[in-house]
Write a protein that holds these residues in place. Structure first.
Motif, PDB file in Angstrom:
ATOM      1  N   LEU A  85       0.981  -1.371  -0.019  1.00 52.09           N
ATOM      2  CA  LEU A  85      -0.254   0.057  -0.034  1.00 52.09           C
ATOM      3  C   LEU A  85       0.866   1.293   0.026  1.00 52.09           C
ATOM      4  O   LEU A  85       0.722   2.195  -0.968  1.00 52.09           O
ATOM      5  CB  LEU A  85      -0.722   0.197   1.138  1.00 52.09           C
ATOM      6  N   TYR A  86       1.848   1.520   1.072  1.00 50.30           N
ATOM      7  CA  TYR A  86       2.817   2.366   0.885  1.00 50.30           C
ATOM      8  C   TYR A  86       3.669   2.582  -0.403  1.00 50.30           C
ATOM      9  O   TYR A  86       3.803   3.641  -0.794  1.00 50.30           O
ATOM     10  CB  TYR A  86       3.699   2.215   2.074  1.00 50.30           C
ATOM     11  N   ARG A  87       3.908   1.431  -1.088  1.00 51.63           N
ATOM     12  CA  ARG A  87       4.757   1.528  -2.447  1.00 51.63           C
ATOM     13  C   ARG A  87       3.839   2.218  -3.204  1.00 51.63           C
ATOM     14  O   ARG A  87       4.151   2.958  -4.226  1.00 51.63           O
ATOM     15  CB  ARG A  87       5.001   0.170  -2.815  1.00 51.63           C
ATOM     16  N   LEU A  88       2.576   1.811  -3.306  1.00 49.62           N
ATOM     17  CA  LEU A  88       1.616   2.353  -4.422  1.00 49.62           C
ATOM     18  C   LEU A  88       1.348   3.897  -4.160  1.00 49.62           C
ATOM     19  O   LEU A  88       1.327   4.531  -5.134  1.00 49.62           O
ATOM     20  CB  LEU A  88       0.231   1.526  -4.459  1.00 49.62           C
ATOM     21  N   GLN A  89       1.146   4.244  -2.924  1.00 52.66           N
ATOM     22  CA  GLN A  89       1.123   5.562  -2.570  1.00 52.66           C
ATOM     23  C   GLN A  89       2.201   6.319  -3.159  1.00 52.66           C
ATOM     24  O   GLN A  89       2.088   7.449  -3.729  1.00 52.66           O
ATOM     25  CB  GLN A  89       1.102   5.929  -0.929  1.00 52.66           C
ATOM     26  N   HIS A  90       3.510   5.841  -2.917  1.00 52.71           N
ATOM     27  CA  HIS A  90       4.624   6.496  -3.207  1.00 52.71           C
ATOM     28  C   HIS A  90       4.524   6.707  -4.763  1.00 52.71           C
ATOM     29  O   HIS A  90       4.869   7.714  -5.434  1.00 52.71           O
ATOM     30  CB  HIS A  90       5.771   5.682  -2.899  1.00 52.71           C
ATOM     31  N   GLN A  91       4.342   5.227  -5.464  1.00 53.91           N
ATOM     32  CA  GLN A  91       3.982   5.324  -7.082  1.00 53.91           C
ATOM     33  C   GLN A  91       3.257   6.583  -7.740  1.00 53.91           C
ATOM     34  O   GLN A  91       3.654   7.019  -8.669  1.00 53.91           O
ATOM     35  CB  GLN A  91       3.837   3.968  -7.360  1.00 53.91           C
ATOM     36  N   TYR A  92       2.232   6.632  -6.982  1.00 51.98           N
ATOM     37  CA  TYR A  92       1.197   7.440  -7.656  1.00 51.98           C
ATOM     38  C   TYR A  92       1.344   9.014  -7.002  1.00 51.98           C
ATOM     39  O   TYR A  92       0.540   9.757  -7.337  1.00 51.98           O
ATOM     40  CB  TYR A  92      -0.149   6.914  -7.194  1.00 51.98           C
ATOM     41  N   GLY A  93       2.170   9.119  -6.334  1.00 53.87           N
ATOM     42  CA  GLY A  93       2.398  10.459  -5.523  1.00 53.87           C
ATOM     43  C   GLY A  93       1.596  11.028  -4.372  1.00 53.87           C
ATOM     44  O   GLY A  93       1.436  12.117  -3.909  1.00 53.87           O
ATOM     45  N   ASP A  94       0.918   9.961  -3.758  1.00 55.47           N
ATOM     46  CA  ASP A  94      -0.178  10.250  -2.510  1.00 55.47           C
ATOM     47  C   ASP A  94       0.578   9.875  -1.278  1.00 55.47           C
ATOM     48  O   ASP A  94       1.745   9.150  -1.396  1.00 55.47           O
ATOM     49  CB  ASP A  94      -1.301   9.425  -2.774  1.00 55.47           C
ATOM     50  N   SER A  95       0.362  10.363  -0.209  1.00 52.74           N
ATOM     51  CA  SER A  95       0.642   9.989   0.843  1.00 52.74           C
ATOM     52  C   SER A  95      -0.057  10.285   2.191  1.00 52.74           C
ATOM     53  O   SER A  95      -1.219  11.158   2.090  1.00 52.74           O
ATOM     54  CB  SER A  95       2.063  10.800   1.132  1.00 52.74           C
ATOM     55  N   TYR A  96       0.423  10.021   3.353  1.00 50.54           N
ATOM     56  CA  TYR A  96      -0.379  10.421   4.413  1.00 50.54           C
ATOM     57  C   TYR A  96      -0.322  11.966   4.583  1.00 50.54           C
ATOM     58  O   TYR A  96      -1.321  12.771   5.012  1.00 50.54           O
ATOM     59  CB  TYR A  96       0.091   9.624   5.898  1.00 50.54           C
ATOM     60  N   GLU A  97       0.957  12.461   4.510  1.00 57.01           N
ATOM     61  CA  GLU A  97       0.861  14.010   4.732  1.00 57.01           C
ATOM     62  C   GLU A  97       0.003  14.802   3.434  1.00 57.01           C
ATOM     63  O   GLU A  97      -0.630  15.781   3.918  1.00 57.01           O
ATOM     64  CB  GLU A  97       2.314  14.343   4.305  1.00 57.01           C
ATOM     65  N   LEU A  98      -0.097  14.269   2.419  1.00 62.01           N
ATOM     66  CA  LEU A  98      -0.975  15.006   1.360  1.00 62.01           C
ATOM     67  C   LEU A  98      -2.381  14.825   1.866  1.00 62.01           C
ATOM     68  O   LEU A  98      -3.180  15.624   1.662  1.00 62.01           O
ATOM     69  CB  LEU A  98      -0.886  14.465   0.020  1.00 62.01           C
ATOM     70  N   ALA A  99      -2.780  13.681   2.142  1.00 62.40           N
ATOM     71  CA  ALA A  99      -3.995  13.391   2.722  1.00 62.40           C
ATOM     72  C   ALA A  99      -4.606  14.453   3.954  1.00 62.40           C
ATOM     73  O   ALA A  99      -5.675  14.851   3.949  1.00 62.40           O
ATOM     74  CB  ALA A  99      -4.294  11.912   3.104  1.00 62.40           C
ATOM     75  N   GLU A 100      -3.621  14.827   4.680  1.00 62.46           N
ATOM     76  CA  GLU A 100      -3.693  15.462   6.061  1.00 62.46           C
ATOM     77  C   GLU A 100      -3.817  17.051   5.446  1.00 62.46           C
ATOM     78  O   GLU A 100      -4.709  17.800   5.841  1.00 62.46           O
ATOM     79  CB  GLU A 100      -2.428  15.498   6.885  1.00 62.46           C
ATOM     80  N   LYS A 101      -3.197  17.299   4.434  1.00 65.97           N
ATOM     81  CA  LYS A 101      -3.104  18.631   3.683  1.00 65.97           C
ATOM     82  C   LYS A 101      -4.553  18.894   3.271  1.00 65.97           C
ATOM     83  O   LYS A 101      -5.258  19.921   3.500  1.00 65.97           O
ATOM     84  CB  LYS A 101      -1.976  18.877   2.826  1.00 65.97           C
ATOM     85  N   ILE A 102      -5.004  18.014   2.523  1.00 67.57           N
ATOM     86  CA  ILE A 102      -6.377  17.973   1.862  1.00 67.57           C
ATOM     87  C   ILE A 102      -7.468  18.037   3.067  1.00 67.57           C
ATOM     88  O   ILE A 102      -8.443  18.806   2.890  1.00 67.57           O
ATOM     89  CB  ILE A 102      -6.507  16.898   0.796  1.00 67.57           C
ATOM     90  N   LEU A 103      -7.118  17.061   4.127  1.00 67.75           N
ATOM     91  CA  LEU A 103      -8.101  17.207   5.294  1.00 67.75           C
ATOM     92  C   LEU A 103      -8.229  18.570   5.767  1.00 67.75           C
ATOM     93  O   LEU A 103      -9.410  19.022   5.941  1.00 67.75           O
ATOM     94  CB  LEU A 103      -7.566  16.183   6.147  1.00 67.75           C
ATOM     95  N   GLN A 104      -7.362  19.189   6.067  1.00 68.44           N
ATOM     96  CA  GLN A 104      -7.424  20.468   6.707  1.00 68.44           C
ATOM     97  C   GLN A 104      -8.013  21.616   5.577  1.00 68.44           C
ATOM     98  O   GLN A 104      -8.719  22.372   5.931  1.00 68.44           O
ATOM     99  CB  GLN A 104      -6.046  20.921   7.085  1.00 68.44           C
TER     100      GLN A 104
END
Length: 536
Positions: free
Chosen positions: A504-523
């Motif tokens: 899952l983390y590998r795919l997130q990295h592959q597509y440029g997504d991340s926990y940090e980005l999700a948190e930024k969008i969340l705020q």
């Protein structure tokens, strides 16, 4: 005079031609650049296409696309929601990059983003779009567009064509195909290849059928195995959703109970009725009132009432699909008449899947199978052998690259999918993806489905729900295809959980997504929600 050299040369040429024909079999020579017809319905579940399952409905015209081409049995979406899915199909990018993450605050494409119709048009294709658009930005990259205003209406809908908006009398599915065939017959430039996108409103909520289909599905349909699911062993996400057939379908606007009533202000059904002429309105009201008279819901047990609500819902949903299938038949007949069947890629899909009572639900959003899957069928005789089936995991993310590849247009680096051309030719590359990545954003919002992301492989699915929860779910799809048992905390699946988490983390990295980005969008979205929370 006898000329042996001439006849010998002719014989050699004839033999060469025969050998060439034999070597290619019945497969036709692939045109330089095929025409493309992309047909997409809204919320059309695999279970409501008889090429996938014949338990609910027979769709002979839709099935024909698959029978004469390829059926994809494992097509998934990146985000099971209307606007985000449409943006992904246009751009070949995940929602966090398109700008269209949900149906509320983020429904528009980012300025300057490249879409495949833009590239096809630049490469000499004539491009057209008719039907549902559902993005706040105006269509770009099309020589012609005639789109519904927002969700559109089932009867006498408004269409935006260029700078003009006009109401068109009739049923929306018929009108959309009228416009599509009208463009093909009157506005198509025969000297150019074309790309025509036909986007149906049906079978989107509130499932208002064409009067021609009202008498279909008189008998009750089989109940889904998980209709009475109580979500035992699963977390808050499944328990707190608001898409339950027994609790969240509206009696008037969704189920058309007491359709003759004026109803509350702003009711969807009353809004539709107000657009109709008296003949349209009276036909529908008579039909639904006759169904009301045939039952007494007061005397029903709670389970009987849920089953009754399901039957009322599913029959209208399927009636809407009957009109879609019939109009696809009209299109195929036109293409055959005009000699366009063999040099045109014909695609049928939906913007995502849908719950037809599974888990007691309607709607989509969750990463569970019924809404994660979407039907996909393609017909193109020069490349696709009739009767082909692909079980490879493909995504709506792959569609624009496929169209560009077939059109021999360079695929931009911005696109994140993969061309399906090798699969269409019957060859699955060794390095084809083994799992797919999903990310849903619309919470708080309609139906109260928590934000989540996850990975789905051939056998397993791992989901992480977040925002006001921090919960994980793991499903063994081989042993539990209906996803009734979360085994995330089962020690027997410890190794599986660790492997899937790393992937899952590998795919997130592959597509440029991340926990940090999700948190930024969340705020960002929390700020937007607080600004507009009165609409929820």
């Amino acid at each position: 005079m006898y000329k042996p050299k001439f006849y010998a040369a002719a014989a050699i040429l004839l033999l060469a031609a025969l050998l060439s024909a034999c070597s290619t079999g019945s497969k036709q020579r692939e045109p330089e650049r095929p025409n493309i017809i992309f047909i997409m319905s809204d919320d059309h579940a695999e279970a409501a296409v008889s090429a996938y399952s014949d338990k609910l409905i027979h769709t002979p015209n839709l099935d024909r696309i698959g029978k004469e081409g390829m059926i994809f049995r494992n097509c998934f979406v990146t985000n099971s929601l209307c606007s985000p899915s449409r943006a992904t199909i246009l751009t070949g990018q995940y929602s966090y990059r398109t700008g269209a993450r949900d149906n509320s605050f983020s429904m528009q494409l980012n300025p300057g983003i490249t879409t495949f119709p833009m590239l096809l048009r630049q490469a000499g294709y004539q491009t057209a779009l008719v039907g549902k658009w559902h993005l706040r930005t105006k269509p770009e990259g099309f020589d012609y567009s005639s789109i519904l205003n927002d969700q559109g209406q089932y009867y006498n809908p408004d269409f935006i064509t260029g700078a003009d908006t006009a109401r068109v009398h009739g049923y929306v599915t018929n009108i959309i195909m009228d416009k599509a065939i009208g463009w093909l017959s009157a506005q198509r430039d025969d000297s150019k290849p074309f790309c025509l996108m036909i986007h149906n409103k049906a079978p989107h909520r509130n499932w208002l059928p064409d009067s021609a289909d009202l008498d279909a599905f008189e008998k009750d349909l089989p109940l889904p195995e998980s209709l009475y699911d109580d979500y035992t062993g699963r977390g808050r996400a499944a328990h707190e959703q608001m898409m339950n057939i027994g609790k969240n379908l509206h009696l008037l606007s969704d189920l058309k109970v007491n359709a003759a009533s004026k109803g509350p202000k702003g009711n969807w059904l009353i809004g539709e009725f107000n657009r109709m002429d008296s003949a349209q309105r009276n036909r529908l009201i008579r039909f639904y009132m006759s169904r009301d008279a045939a039952v007494d819901t007061v005397k029903m047990t709670p389970r009987e009432r849920i089953a009754w609500r399901y039957q009322r819902y599913i029959k209208d949903y399927l009636r809407c699909i009957r009109a879609v299938d019939r109009n696809v038949g009209r299109l195929l007949a036109y293409l055959k008449e005009k000699g366009l069947m063999d040099n045109t890629l014909i695609v049928y899909t939906s913007d995502q899947g849908f719950y037809l009572g599974e888990h007691g639900w309607f709607d989509k959003r969750f990463m569970y199978e019924e809404s994660l899957h979407t039907p996909l069928m393609m017909r193109y005789p020069p490349l696709i052998k009739a009767g082909s089936v692909s079980d490879a995991p493909v995504m709506n993310l792959d569609l624009p690259e496929t169209f560009l590849d077939l059109a021999k247009v360079q695929i931009p680096d911005s696109m994140q999918g993969a061309s399906l051309k090798p699969l269409l030719a019957g060859k699955t590359p060794d390095n084809w993806r083994k799992g797919i990545y999903y990310h849903y954003y619309e919470y708080p919002g309609w139906h109260a489905v928590k934000r989540h992301f996850g990975i789905r492989t051939q056998r397993y699915k791992l989901i992480h729900f977040y925002y006001d929860v921090d919960e994980w779910e793991l499903y063994d799809l081989e042993k539990d295809p209906h996803e009734m048992l979360n085994v995330y905390k089962d020690p027997a699946y410890s190794a599986v959980k660790d492997t899937l988490t790393q992937e899952l983390y590998r795919l997130q990295h592959q597509y440029g997504d991340s926990y940090e980005l999700a948190e930024k969008i969340l705020q960002h979205d929390k700020t937007m929600f607080n600004r507009y929370k009165n609409i929820y």
